[in-house]
Design a protein around this motif. Structure first.
Motif, PDB file in Angstrom:
ATOM      1  N   CYS A  69      55.468 -22.881 125.051  1.00  0.00           N
ATOM      2  CA  CYS A  69      55.842 -24.271 125.288  1.00  0.00           C
ATOM      3  C   CYS A  69      57.157 -24.666 124.634  1.00  0.00           C
ATOM      4  O   CYS A  69      57.704 -25.704 124.951  1.00  0.00           O
ATOM      5  N   THR A  70      57.650 -23.907 123.700  1.00  0.00           N
ATOM      6  CA  THR A  70      58.870 -24.304 123.010  1.00  0.00           C
ATOM      7  C   THR A  70      60.084 -24.023 123.869  1.00  0.00           C
ATOM      8  O   THR A  70      60.161 -23.039 124.574  1.00  0.00           O
ATOM      9  N   MET A  71      61.054 -24.937 123.789  1.00  0.00           N
ATOM     10  CA  MET A  71      62.254 -24.789 124.590  1.00  0.00           C
ATOM     11  C   MET A  71      63.482 -25.189 123.770  1.00  0.00           C
ATOM     12  O   MET A  71      64.440 -25.687 124.316  1.00  0.00           O
ATOM     13  N   GLY A  72      63.421 -25.063 122.479  1.00  0.00           N
ATOM     14  CA  GLY A  72      64.492 -25.493 121.602  1.00  0.00           C
ATOM     15  C   GLY A  72      65.879 -25.150 122.081  1.00  0.00           C
ATOM     16  O   GLY A  72      66.413 -25.762 122.981  1.00  0.00           O
ATOM     17  N   ASP A  73      66.499 -24.171 121.468  1.00  0.00           N
ATOM     18  CA  ASP A  73      67.838 -23.749 121.846  1.00  0.00           C
ATOM     19  C   ASP A  73      67.790 -22.498 122.715  1.00  0.00           C
ATOM     20  O   ASP A  73      68.759 -21.765 122.798  1.00  0.00           O
ATOM     21  N   GLU A  74      66.668 -22.269 123.349  1.00  0.00           N
ATOM     22  CA  GLU A  74      66.517 -21.094 124.195  1.00  0.00           C
ATOM     23  C   GLU A  74      67.270 -21.294 125.507  1.00  0.00           C
ATOM     24  O   GLU A  74      67.487 -22.419 125.950  1.00  0.00           O
ATOM     25  N   ASP A  75      67.632 -20.195 126.119  1.00  0.00           N
ATOM     26  CA  ASP A  75      68.231 -20.273 127.448  1.00  0.00           C
ATOM     27  C   ASP A  75      67.180 -20.770 128.430  1.00  0.00           C
ATOM     28  O   ASP A  75      66.016 -20.398 128.355  1.00  0.00           O
ATOM     29  N   SER A  76      67.618 -21.627 129.328  1.00  0.00           N
ATOM     30  CA  SER A  76      66.744 -22.184 130.345  1.00  0.00           C
ATOM     31  C   SER A  76      67.361 -21.962 131.703  1.00  0.00           C
ATOM     32  O   SER A  76      68.566 -21.783 131.835  1.00  0.00           O
ATOM     33  N   VAL A  77      66.530 -21.996 132.725  1.00  0.00           N
ATOM     34  CA  VAL A  77      67.018 -21.884 134.097  1.00  0.00           C
ATOM     35  C   VAL A  77      66.698 -23.198 134.809  1.00  0.00           C
ATOM     36  O   VAL A  77      65.626 -23.769 134.616  1.00  0.00           O
ATOM     37  N   ILE A  78      67.654 -23.669 135.594  1.00  0.00           N
ATOM     38  CA  ILE A  78      67.448 -24.896 136.355  1.00  0.00           C
ATOM     39  C   ILE A  78      66.593 -24.551 137.577  1.00  0.00           C
ATOM     40  O   ILE A  78      67.005 -23.764 138.422  1.00  0.00           O
ATOM     41  N   GLU A  79      65.402 -25.115 137.638  1.00  0.00           N
ATOM     42  CA  GLU A  79      64.474 -24.868 138.751  1.00  0.00           C
ATOM     43  C   GLU A  79      64.671 -25.880 139.871  1.00  0.00           C
ATOM     44  O   GLU A  79      64.438 -25.576 141.033  1.00  0.00           O
ATOM     45  N   ASP A  80      65.074 -27.116 139.504  1.00  0.00           N
ATOM     46  CA  ASP A  80      65.274 -28.160 140.502  1.00  0.00           C
ATOM     47  C   ASP A  80      66.221 -29.198 139.914  1.00  0.00           C
ATOM     48  O   ASP A  80      66.315 -29.352 138.696  1.00  0.00           O
ATOM     49  N   ARG A  81      66.934 -29.879 140.801  1.00  0.00           N
ATOM     50  CA  ARG A  81      67.805 -30.970 140.381  1.00  0.00           C
ATOM     51  C   ARG A  81      67.743 -32.062 141.428  1.00  0.00           C
ATOM     52  O   ARG A  81      67.890 -31.808 142.614  1.00  0.00           O
ATOM     53  N   GLN A  82      67.497 -33.269 140.943  1.00  0.00           N
ATOM     54  CA  GLN A  82      67.502 -34.441 141.817  1.00  0.00           C
ATOM     55  C   GLN A  82      68.297 -35.526 141.103  1.00  0.00           C
ATOM     56  O   GLN A  82      67.828 -36.098 140.119  1.00  0.00           O
ATOM     57  N   GLY A  83      69.508 -35.756 141.568  1.00  0.00           N
ATOM     58  CA  GLY A  83      70.364 -36.764 140.948  1.00  0.00           C
ATOM     59  C   GLY A  83      70.691 -36.394 139.514  1.00  0.00           C
ATOM     60  O   GLY A  83      71.223 -35.324 139.238  1.00  0.00           O
ATOM     61  N   ASP A  84      70.329 -37.286 138.602  1.00  0.00           N
ATOM     62  CA  ASP A  84      70.616 -37.076 137.183  1.00  0.00           C
ATOM     63  C   ASP A  84      69.426 -36.496 136.423  1.00  0.00           C
ATOM     64  O   ASP A  84      69.312 -36.665 135.211  1.00  0.00           O
ATOM     65  N   THR A  85      68.546 -35.805 137.133  1.00  0.00           N
ATOM     66  CA  THR A  85      67.374 -35.202 136.502  1.00  0.00           C
ATOM     67  C   THR A  85      67.311 -33.717 136.828  1.00  0.00           C
ATOM     68  O   THR A  85      67.440 -33.325 137.983  1.00  0.00           O
ATOM     69  N   LEU A  86      67.134 -32.916 135.781  1.00  0.00           N
ATOM     70  CA  LEU A  86      66.933 -31.475 135.937  1.00  0.00           C
ATOM     71  C   LEU A  86      65.495 -31.148 135.581  1.00  0.00           C
ATOM     72  O   LEU A  86      64.907 -31.774 134.700  1.00  0.00           O
ATOM     73  N   TRP A  87      64.943 -30.146 136.240  1.00  0.00           N
ATOM     74  CA  TRP A  87      63.665 -29.568 135.837  1.00  0.00           C
ATOM     75  C   TRP A  87      63.969 -28.131 135.458  1.00  0.00           C
ATOM     76  O   TRP A  87      64.488 -27.359 136.272  1.00  0.00           O
ATOM     77  N   ILE A  88      63.679 -27.789 134.200  1.00  0.00           N
ATOM     78  CA  ILE A  88      64.046 -26.474 133.678  1.00  0.00           C
ATOM     79  C   ILE A  88      62.818 -25.701 133.226  1.00  0.00           C
ATOM     80  O   ILE A  88      61.769 -26.268 132.954  1.00  0.00           O
ATOM     81  N   ALA A  89      63.005 -24.379 133.145  1.00  0.00           N
ATOM     82  CA  ALA A  89      61.982 -23.463 132.651  1.00  0.00           C
ATOM     83  C   ALA A  89      62.676 -22.427 131.783  1.00  0.00           C
ATOM     84  O   ALA A  89      63.900 -22.270 131.851  1.00  0.00           O
ATOM     85  N   PRO A  90      61.928 -21.701 130.954  1.00  0.00           N
ATOM     86  CA  PRO A  90      62.543 -20.628 130.169  1.00  0.00           C
ATOM     87  C   PRO A  90      63.202 -19.611 131.097  1.00  0.00           C
ATOM     88  O   PRO A  90      62.664 -19.297 132.163  1.00  0.00           O
ATOM     89  N   SER A  91      64.356 -19.098 130.715  1.00  0.00           N
ATOM     90  CA  SER A  91      65.042 -18.136 131.577  1.00  0.00           C
ATOM     91  C   SER A  91      64.387 -16.755 131.526  1.00  0.00           C
ATOM     92  O   SER A  91      64.482 -15.995 132.479  1.00  0.00           O
ATOM     93  N   HIS A  92      63.709 -16.451 130.438  1.00  0.00           N
ATOM     94  CA  HIS A  92      63.009 -15.168 130.307  1.00  0.00           C
ATOM     95  C   HIS A  92      61.518 -15.453 130.424  1.00  0.00           C
ATOM     96  O   HIS A  92      60.925 -16.043 129.536  1.00  0.00           O
ATOM     97  N   GLN A  93      60.944 -15.065 131.555  1.00  0.00           N
ATOM     98  CA  GLN A  93      59.553 -15.377 131.819  1.00  0.00           C
ATOM     99  C   GLN A  93      58.745 -14.113 132.053  1.00  0.00           C
ATOM    100  O   GLN A  93      59.226 -13.157 132.639  1.00  0.00           O
ATOM    101  N   ASP A  94      57.513 -14.153 131.586  1.00  0.00           N
ATOM    102  CA  ASP A  94      56.549 -13.100 131.835  1.00  0.00           C
ATOM    103  C   ASP A  94      55.832 -13.460 133.139  1.00  0.00           C
ATOM    104  O   ASP A  94      55.266 -14.550 133.252  1.00  0.00           O
ATOM    105  N   PRO A  95      55.871 -12.590 134.140  1.00  0.00           N
ATOM    106  CA  PRO A  95      55.233 -12.908 135.429  1.00  0.00           C
ATOM    107  C   PRO A  95      53.741 -13.203 135.316  1.00  0.00           C
ATOM    108  O   PRO A  95      53.169 -13.834 136.186  1.00  0.00           O
ATOM    109  N   GLU A  96      53.111 -12.765 134.229  1.00  0.00           N
ATOM    110  CA  GLU A  96      51.688 -12.996 134.029  1.00  0.00           C
ATOM    111  C   GLU A  96      51.407 -14.380 133.429  1.00  0.00           C
ATOM    112  O   GLU A  96      50.264 -14.803 133.368  1.00  0.00           O
ATOM    113  N   GLU A  97      52.422 -15.067 132.960  1.00  0.00           N
ATOM    114  CA  GLU A  97      52.261 -16.369 132.300  1.00  0.00           C
ATOM    115  C   GLU A  97      52.597 -17.506 133.253  1.00  0.00           C
ATOM    116  O   GLU A  97      53.310 -17.317 134.231  1.00  0.00           O
ATOM    117  N   GLN A  98      52.109 -18.688 132.931  1.00  0.00           N
ATOM    118  CA  GLN A  98      52.465 -19.894 133.662  1.00  0.00           C
ATOM    119  C   GLN A  98      53.299 -20.778 132.752  1.00  0.00           C
ATOM    120  O   GLN A  98      53.062 -20.832 131.547  1.00  0.00           O
TER     121      GLN A  98
END
Length: 97
Positions: A20-49
């Motif tokens: 759940c932590t997202m401090g200074d980690e690299d993130s990937v932009i999953e979606d963008r709508q106007g002035d809102t981004l939805w991000i996720a960790p850039s390094h993901q385990d396919p077995e995790e949600q």
């Protein structure tokens, strides 16, 4: 037995918190709508949600050292975000990786 139970519980909590932590980690932009981004960790385990984190962009958000450079942010970009001190959902600055 109590020791094993406590160790298992502690390990489970640490794995959940680390996902759940997202401090200074690299993130990937999953979606963008106007002035809102939805991000996720850039390094993901396919077995995790992962829960997407909502990030608000403002007119004072600096991207790659430049003000008013928000149009360079696209879905799929890997970024690092520094948040404002007053609100951890508002991006103060963003750097492309």
């Amino acid at each position: 037995m109590l020791r094993t139970l406590l160790l298992t519980t502690f390990s489970s909590c640490m794995m959940i918190l680390s996902a759940c932590t997202m401090g200074d980690e690299d993130s990937v932009i999953e979606d963008r709508q106007g002035d809102t981004l939805w991000i996720a960790p850039s390094h993901q385990d396919p077995e995790e949600q992962y829960v997407l984190r909502e990030v608000t962009l403002t007119s004072s958000t600096i991207v790659d050292g430049k003000p008013n450079h928000l149009d360079t942010l696209n879905v799929g970009d890997v970024i690092t975000i520094e948040y404002t001190e007053t609100d951890s959902s508002i991006a103060e600055s963003i750097t492309h990786e």
